[in-house]
Design an enzyme around this catalytic site. Sequence first.
Site, PDB file in Angstrom:
ATOM      1  N   GLY A 178      44.493  46.399  42.863  1.00  0.00           N
ATOM      2  CA  GLY A 178      44.956  45.791  41.550  1.00  0.00           C
ATOM      3  C   GLY A 178      46.546  45.363  41.634  1.00  0.00           C
TER       4      GLY A 178
ATOM      5  N   ASN B 232      47.942  42.260  42.297  1.00  0.00           N
ATOM      6  CA  ASN B 232      48.233  41.096  42.215  1.00  0.00           C
ATOM      7  C   ASN B 232      48.724  40.676  40.903  1.00  0.00           C
ATOM      8  OD1 ASN B 232      45.554  41.616  41.377  1.00  0.00           O
ATOM      9  ND2 ASN B 232      45.235  39.397  40.847  1.00  0.00           N
TER      10      ASN B 232
ATOM     11  N   GLY C 118      49.988  42.261  36.688  1.00  0.00           N
ATOM     12  CA  GLY C 118      50.247  43.258  35.991  1.00  0.00           C
ATOM     13  C   GLY C 118      51.072  44.428  36.282  1.00  0.00           C
ATOM     14  N   ILE C 119      50.958  45.838  35.936  1.00  0.00           N
ATOM     15  CA  ILE C 119      51.837  46.835  36.469  1.00  0.00           C
ATOM     16  C   ILE C 119      51.629  47.063  37.786  1.00  0.00           C
ATOM     17  CG2 ILE C 119      51.968  47.835  34.286  1.00  0.00           C
ATOM     18  CD1 ILE C 119      49.943  49.784  35.360  1.00  0.00           C
ATOM     19  N   GLY C 120      50.519  46.601  38.480  1.00  0.00           N
ATOM     20  CA  GLY C 120      50.367  46.710  40.181  1.00  0.00           C
ATOM     21  C   GLY C 120      51.729  46.256  40.888  1.00  0.00           C
TER      22      GLY C 120
ATOM     23  N   TYR D 145      35.351  49.819  28.072  1.00  0.00           N
ATOM     24  CA  TYR D 145      36.880  50.218  28.641  1.00  0.00           C
ATOM     25  C   TYR D 145      36.775  51.749  28.630  1.00  0.00           C
ATOM     26  CZ  TYR D 145      41.653  50.139  29.517  1.00  0.00           C
ATOM     27  OH  TYR D 145      42.948  50.263  29.967  1.00  0.00           O
TER      28      TYR D 145
END
Length: 397
Positions: free
Chosen positions: A128, A130, A132-134, A275
């Site tokens: 992940g 690509n 956000g926090i990634g 979620y």
Amino acid sequence: MAALKYAGMDDTDSEDELPPGWEERSTKDGWVYYASHDEMKTQWEHPKTGKKKRCAGDLPYGWEQETDEKGQVIYVDHINKRTTYFDPRQAFTVEDVVVKPKRYDGNTAALEILQGRDLSDKVILITGGNSGIGEFHKITGSNGINSLLESFGIHKARVEAMMCDLASLRSVREFAESYKAKKLPLHILVCNAAVCTQPWRLTEDGLESTFQICHLGHFLLVQCLQDVLRRSAPARVVVVSSESHRFTDLLDSCSKVDMALLSPTKKEYWSMLAYNRAKLCNILFSKELHRRLSPHGVTSNAVHPGNMMYTSIHRSWWLMTFLFSLARPFTKSMQQGAATTVYCAVAPELEGLGGMYFNNCFRCLPSIQAQDQSSASSLWELSERLVAERSAGIQAL
């Protein structure tokens, strides 16, 4: 340490010279220990000085580290065709200086934790990356790699983007094979990718997408790469969960993980609940993974990145986008949100420790069910069955 004196030991000319009957050896990871042949004991401290030491640098050219039939570390000099228990790097040992770990909190940024850390020989895989926090875990899509490295002042790191669709077990297997083909070790695996507030849909594997992307895809990824992790030990797995795991449960009336809750029908589906359940799966998975792999030098911890952290994970639902926009002045930045993950990935004080849950770079207790070993085992068995059934279906085709 002048005050440290052992009775019955002869004085020698050098402070570091070992007394008669003592031998200096080292562990697989370079820590020096001392063996007394007379007293048949071992200890970490030098018998005269009381100091602890570790070996510095790589083995000299032509040397290789192996393990004998008794499990002791031995060193093979291929050039001179000889074997010894003595680590050739012990001529360049450095004294172990105990440094009290710095305390971090919810305001800590990821780069603060990385400051001064030498990760030059580490291979880190992050899902992940690509958005956000990634991105702040130092991996991103191919279009953003150069700009990301430059913004962090990182010029020598080698970063590569690889495609993996966690909503497809076939894609996960193909990714794992591609990674293995590179013949790289794997020191840190961060299971970061997630989706939230997704409309109901089934993946190509016939499972609800939030459950598969957040949990089962990562479960299979670790299964496929566990041999690489074991060969790379000490290695760490960090599973990104959420405090929202506290607002749900996974068990049926027989106290087993209920498949109907994890992959509900469209009529029974609520995106936020899906979620929450997936995030509970993350902690149970991390707990059982640590129990199974820690004897092989692979540890695992779960983390909560931050309360109401503003990322693109909410993009599928306009209401969540609106709420995040209102809360944005009070949320963590992505740098702060990545801090706990980075802490669990690199903190020296966590070496060899796992099966825990962290929030704000600090260990805390998850929900009662997240602590339950039988729930962790039940989820693992269910996950194995789901993966095996779909693998059998592929082979049948």
